[in-house]
Design a protein around this motif. Structure first.
Motif, PDB file in Angstrom:
ATOM      1  N   SER A  93      10.024  -1.682  -6.469  1.00 43.01           N
ATOM      2  CA  SER A  93      10.123  -0.180  -6.863  1.00 43.01           C
ATOM      3  C   SER A  93       8.524   0.226  -6.845  1.00 43.01           C
ATOM      4  N   CYS A  94       8.323   1.438  -6.467  1.00 46.71           N
ATOM      5  CA  CYS A  94       7.244   2.111  -6.210  1.00 46.71           C
ATOM      6  C   CYS A  94       7.388   3.420  -6.814  1.00 46.71           C
ATOM      7  N   ALA A  95       6.504   3.933  -8.086  1.00 48.21           N
ATOM      8  CA  ALA A  95       6.879   4.918  -8.454  1.00 48.21           C
ATOM      9  C   ALA A  95       5.441   5.896  -8.104  1.00 48.21           C
ATOM     10  N   ALA A  96       5.802   7.081  -7.601  1.00 50.13           N
ATOM     11  CA  ALA A  96       4.783   7.984  -7.367  1.00 50.13           C
ATOM     12  C   ALA A  96       4.542   9.114  -8.355  1.00 50.13           C
ATOM     13  N   SER A  97       3.022   9.667  -8.727  1.00 51.62           N
ATOM     14  CA  SER A  97       2.986  10.493  -9.264  1.00 51.62           C
ATOM     15  C   SER A  97       1.627  11.282  -8.846  1.00 51.62           C
ATOM     16  N   GLY A  98       1.781  12.663  -9.273  1.00 52.52           N
ATOM     17  CA  GLY A  98       0.138  13.159  -8.803  1.00 52.52           C
ATOM     18  C   GLY A  98       1.010  14.328  -7.583  1.00 52.52           C
ATOM     19  N   ARG A  99       0.282  14.380  -6.627  1.00 52.81           N
ATOM     20  CA  ARG A  99       0.305  15.490  -5.413  1.00 52.81           C
ATOM     21  C   ARG A  99       1.552  14.723  -4.855  1.00 52.81           C
ATOM     22  N   THR A 100       2.900  14.888  -5.199  1.00 51.58           N
ATOM     23  CA  THR A 100       3.916  14.020  -4.571  1.00 51.58           C
ATOM     24  C   THR A 100       4.889  15.038  -3.645  1.00 51.58           C
ATOM     25  N   TYR A 101       4.478  16.298  -3.588  1.00 51.82           N
ATOM     26  CA  TYR A 101       5.358  17.195  -3.036  1.00 51.82           C
ATOM     27  C   TYR A 101       5.347  17.069  -1.298  1.00 51.82           C
ATOM     28  N   SER A 102       4.246  16.510  -0.930  1.00 50.49           N
ATOM     29  CA  SER A 102       4.510  16.509   0.599  1.00 50.49           C
ATOM     30  C   SER A 102       5.429  15.675   1.192  1.00 50.49           C
ATOM     31  N   ARG A 103       5.855  15.807   2.299  1.00 49.85           N
ATOM     32  CA  ARG A 103       6.829  14.831   2.882  1.00 49.85           C
ATOM     33  C   ARG A 103       6.443  13.869   3.686  1.00 49.85           C
ATOM     34  N   ASP A 104       5.694  13.017   3.283  1.00 45.27           N
ATOM     35  CA  ASP A 104       5.067  11.872   3.888  1.00 45.27           C
ATOM     36  C   ASP A 104       5.910  10.584   3.917  1.00 45.27           C
ATOM     37  N   ALA A 105       5.751  10.115   4.790  1.00 44.23           N
ATOM     38  CA  ALA A 105       6.450   8.557   5.166  1.00 44.23           C
ATOM     39  C   ALA A 105       5.915   7.791   4.013  1.00 44.23           C
ATOM     40  N   MET A 106       6.416   6.822   3.591  1.00 45.74           N
ATOM     41  CA  MET A 106       6.153   5.591   2.694  1.00 45.74           C
ATOM     42  C   MET A 106       6.146   4.384   3.190  1.00 45.74           C
ATOM     43  N   GLY A 107       5.647   3.243   3.036  1.00 48.46           N
ATOM     44  CA  GLY A 107       5.646   2.026   3.395  1.00 48.46           C
ATOM     45  C   GLY A 107       5.293   0.972   2.644  1.00 48.46           C
ATOM     46  N   TRP A 108       5.802  -0.262   2.926  1.00 56.26           N
ATOM     47  CA  TRP A 108       5.420  -1.276   2.100  1.00 56.26           C
ATOM     48  C   TRP A 108       4.722  -2.431   3.054  1.00 56.26           C
ATOM     49  N   PHE A 109       3.700  -3.009   2.295  1.00 58.20           N
ATOM     50  CA  PHE A 109       2.973  -4.014   3.114  1.00 58.20           C
ATOM     51  C   PHE A 109       2.922  -5.103   2.151  1.00 58.20           C
ATOM     52  N   ARG A 110       2.419  -6.128   2.663  1.00 55.69           N
ATOM     53  CA  ARG A 110       2.302  -7.592   1.656  1.00 55.69           C
ATOM     54  C   ARG A 110       0.992  -8.249   2.319  1.00 55.69           C
ATOM     55  N   GLN A 111       0.322  -9.160   1.322  1.00 53.74           N
ATOM     56  CA  GLN A 111      -0.771  -9.620   1.653  1.00 53.74           C
ATOM     57  C   GLN A 111      -0.689 -11.076   1.036  1.00 53.74           C
ATOM     58  N   ALA A 112      -0.440 -12.166   1.901  1.00 50.63           N
ATOM     59  CA  ALA A 112      -0.520 -13.788   1.283  1.00 50.63           C
ATOM     60  C   ALA A 112      -1.917 -14.319   1.263  1.00 50.63           C
ATOM     61  N   PRO A 113      -2.188 -15.248   0.510  1.00 51.05           N
ATOM     62  CA  PRO A 113      -3.511 -15.827   0.309  1.00 51.05           C
ATOM     63  C   PRO A 113      -3.939 -16.337   1.749  1.00 51.05           C
ATOM     64  N   GLY A 114      -5.275 -15.904   1.796  1.00 52.29           N
ATOM     65  CA  GLY A 114      -5.915 -15.962   3.236  1.00 52.29           C
ATOM     66  C   GLY A 114      -5.647 -15.427   4.396  1.00 52.29           C
ATOM     67  N   LYS A 115      -4.574 -14.479   4.159  1.00 52.97           N
ATOM     68  CA  LYS A 115      -4.211 -13.919   5.394  1.00 52.97           C
ATOM     69  C   LYS A 115      -4.506 -12.201   5.023  1.00 52.97           C
ATOM     70  N   GLU A 116      -4.317 -11.504   6.301  1.00 52.35           N
ATOM     71  CA  GLU A 116      -4.655  -9.968   6.313  1.00 52.35           C
ATOM     72  C   GLU A 116      -3.365  -9.537   5.754  1.00 52.35           C
ATOM     73  N   ARG A 117      -3.570  -8.148   5.309  1.00 53.45           N
ATOM     74  CA  ARG A 117      -2.524  -7.418   4.731  1.00 53.45           C
ATOM     75  C   ARG A 117      -1.504  -7.052   5.945  1.00 53.45           C
ATOM     76  N   GLU A 118      -0.208  -7.296   5.854  1.00 54.19           N
ATOM     77  CA  GLU A 118       0.565  -6.860   7.070  1.00 54.19           C
ATOM     78  C   GLU A 118       1.814  -5.780   6.624  1.00 54.19           C
ATOM     79  N   PHE A 119       2.165  -5.146   7.501  1.00 54.01           N
ATOM     80  CA  PHE A 119       3.203  -4.059   7.262  1.00 54.01           C
ATOM     81  C   PHE A 119       4.440  -4.704   7.326  1.00 54.01           C
ATOM     82  N   VAL A 120       5.362  -4.421   6.233  1.00 53.03           N
ATOM     83  CA  VAL A 120       6.790  -5.071   6.099  1.00 53.03           C
ATOM     84  C   VAL A 120       7.587  -3.736   6.573  1.00 53.03           C
ATOM     85  N   ALA A 121       7.609  -2.546   5.746  1.00 58.27           N
ATOM     86  CA  ALA A 121       8.679  -1.822   6.110  1.00 58.27           C
ATOM     87  C   ALA A 121       8.175  -0.159   5.784  1.00 58.27           C
TER      88      ALA A 121
END
Length: 124
Positions: free
Chosen positions: A21-49
């Protein structure tokens, strides 16, 4: 400012499931897309969804297609990542991010706010 806080990570055996889960707070009224990324040890952060504000448009990395599902509940300002049939190679820190626009994108530069991440470890 937007604050993003991830939760739901943990240790699971291969073949198991987790729901992040990812809970957002603050200026959350905009209709922006959201994403999940991941980073394994020794690797670059990569897009998931990624998911558009309406939830109707989603995008997945090839490595997780058919196993992971991204969704969002705008009333709760929360984005979810349901992860099924987990594999050891899914082990990583998972980050939630808010896109700079309504467009669902794979590139890190398309996202401006990031959470601190939650650890997912899949044992074989």
């Amino acid at each position: 400012q937007v604050q993003l806080v991830e939760s739901g990570g943990g240790l699971v055996q291969a073949g198991g499931s987790l729901r992040l889960s990812c809970a957002a707070s603050g200026r959350t009224y905009s209709r922006d897309a959201m994403g999940w990324f991941r980073q394994a040890p020794g690797k670059e952060r990569e897009f998931v969804a990624g998911v558009a504000w309406s939830g109707a448009s989603t995008l997945y990395a090839d490595s997780v297609k058919g196993r992971f599902t991204i969704s969002r509940d705008n009333a709760k300002n929360t984005v979810y990542l349901q992860m099924n049939t987990l594999k050891p190679e899914d082990t990583a820190i998972y980050f939630c991010a808010r896109a700079r626009s309504i467009i669902v994108a794979k590139h890190r530069s398309a996202y401006d706010y990031w959470g601190q991440g939650t650890q997912v470890t899949v044992s074989s």
